[in-house]
Enzyme design. Sequence first.
Site, PDB file in Angstrom:
ATOM      1  N   LYS A 239       0.730  -1.359   0.038  1.00  0.00           N
ATOM      2  CA  LYS A 239      -0.240  -0.063  -0.283  1.00  0.00           C
ATOM      3  C   LYS A 239       0.884   1.106  -0.142  1.00  0.00           C
ATOM      4  O   LYS A 239       1.807   0.932   0.291  1.00  0.00           O
ATOM      5  CB  LYS A 239      -0.762   0.211   1.420  1.00  0.00           C
ATOM      6  CG  LYS A 239      -0.268   0.343   2.512  1.00  0.00           C
ATOM      7  CD  LYS A 239      -1.507  -0.451   3.865  1.00  0.00           C
ATOM      8  CE  LYS A 239       0.118   0.015   5.219  1.00  0.00           C
ATOM      9  NZ  LYS A 239      -1.286  -0.680   6.155  1.00  0.00           N
TER      10      LYS A 239
ATOM     11  N   TYR B  12      15.899  30.289   6.912  1.00  0.00           N
ATOM     12  CA  TYR B  12      14.323  30.836   7.911  1.00  0.00           C
ATOM     13  C   TYR B  12      14.331  31.003   9.224  1.00  0.00           C
ATOM     14  O   TYR B  12      14.563  29.379   9.793  1.00  0.00           O
ATOM     15  CB  TYR B  12      13.272  30.078   6.517  1.00  0.00           C
ATOM     16  CG  TYR B  12      13.288  30.245   5.220  1.00  0.00           C
ATOM     17  CD1 TYR B  12      13.222  31.153   4.714  1.00  0.00           C
ATOM     18  CD2 TYR B  12      12.766  28.888   4.487  1.00  0.00           C
ATOM     19  CE1 TYR B  12      12.915  31.596   3.317  1.00  0.00           C
ATOM     20  CE2 TYR B  12      13.079  29.214   3.341  1.00  0.00           C
ATOM     21  CZ  TYR B  12      12.595  29.962   2.597  1.00  0.00           C
ATOM     22  OH  TYR B  12      12.530  31.107   1.494  1.00  0.00           O
TER      23      TYR B  12
END
Length: 366
Positions: A36, A258
Amino acid sequence: MTTPLRIARIDLDAIASNIESLRGRVGTEHAMIVVKADGYGHGAIAAARAGLAGGADWIGVADIGEALELRSAGITAPVLAWLHSSSETFTDAAEAGVDVGVSSTAQLDRAVRAGVSSVHLKIDTGLARNGAAPAQWPEFFAHAARVGVGKTRVRGLFSHIANAGAEADAAQVAAFEGAIALAESLGLEFELRHLAASASSLRVPSARFDMVRFGLASYGLSPFADETGAELGLTPALELSSEVVATRRVPADTGVSYGYRYRTPRETTLALVPLGYEDGLPRAASLGAHVLVGDELAPVAGSIAMDQLVVDVGDRPVAVGDRVVAFGDPATGAPTMDSWADAAGTINYEVTTRLGRRVVRHYTGG
Ligand SMILES: *Cc1c(COP(=O)(O)O)cnc(C)c1O
């Protein structure tokens, strides 16, 4: 030709040999590889083929769309899908010969109406998630015993373990055994009774029954906090790499990236690496994660951005073009996916399934 900025090298032989060794260890008659979420980021089709080569005889996916992708690729091995939308009619599953996990009599009826050839009854033994609740079992099983004589065969009974400790595991095993006894008393006979995924298949022998479902461990990753993949004898199949694309020498106390969440403790060299959170490196790991630059680990310096991160390489002679490995096989010196998960406060399951779309996949082996 230029090399891609970001490469995920996926070692299909590692997946095959992980399955082979896991299968040997549990000794069940059947073994499923769970692919999956695009094979936990490794590519569902390639992972399924590698798993089959390693001796898995079933493939597990969450939803029918994922199962159909495998069928479209020409994979004919048994596939089981267990998570369905409220409007699912199961006609595609019937046509593609996909086994369906059903959690209610309503789903079972729809699967029968669609002509699904075989179903696995999904029951909840204590995860409180998908699956028929214990109070519904008598009616669910009695109903299944009636429809099971038609075109649709009730092939399996399954449930899923919560990994909430030895006592809770044992309670789920006992509940599952109770369900088997009840179902058999109502006339059902199952070819495949399956309960365990990676963790319980390795640590709870009584949970193995006829088949175990290997997801994470197939990819060489450990489901345990106290035992590594290497300690389990597994090889990680995924390596995320890139290269240094710029360097700069900066003075002490330079704010990096940042928010200046990192300031250089002294004069140092910063290396720029074009891997960011879009590529699957969690921003939450900005403080604490390391990458391999050349043959030495170096700390991520400051906030991981969408496309890039900065590494503090100190006084090492790092140059543009030097290879960088974010995570991979620790036997090669690479950081583990677990180290990224730890730095981000999450689990390796989440890191592996977050591999970004623009990372170029290179397959080896298989
Ligand atoms: C995801 C899943 C698995 C595989 O779990 P792992 O812990 O990755 O081995 C097995 N069974 C079900 C029902 C699942 O949803």
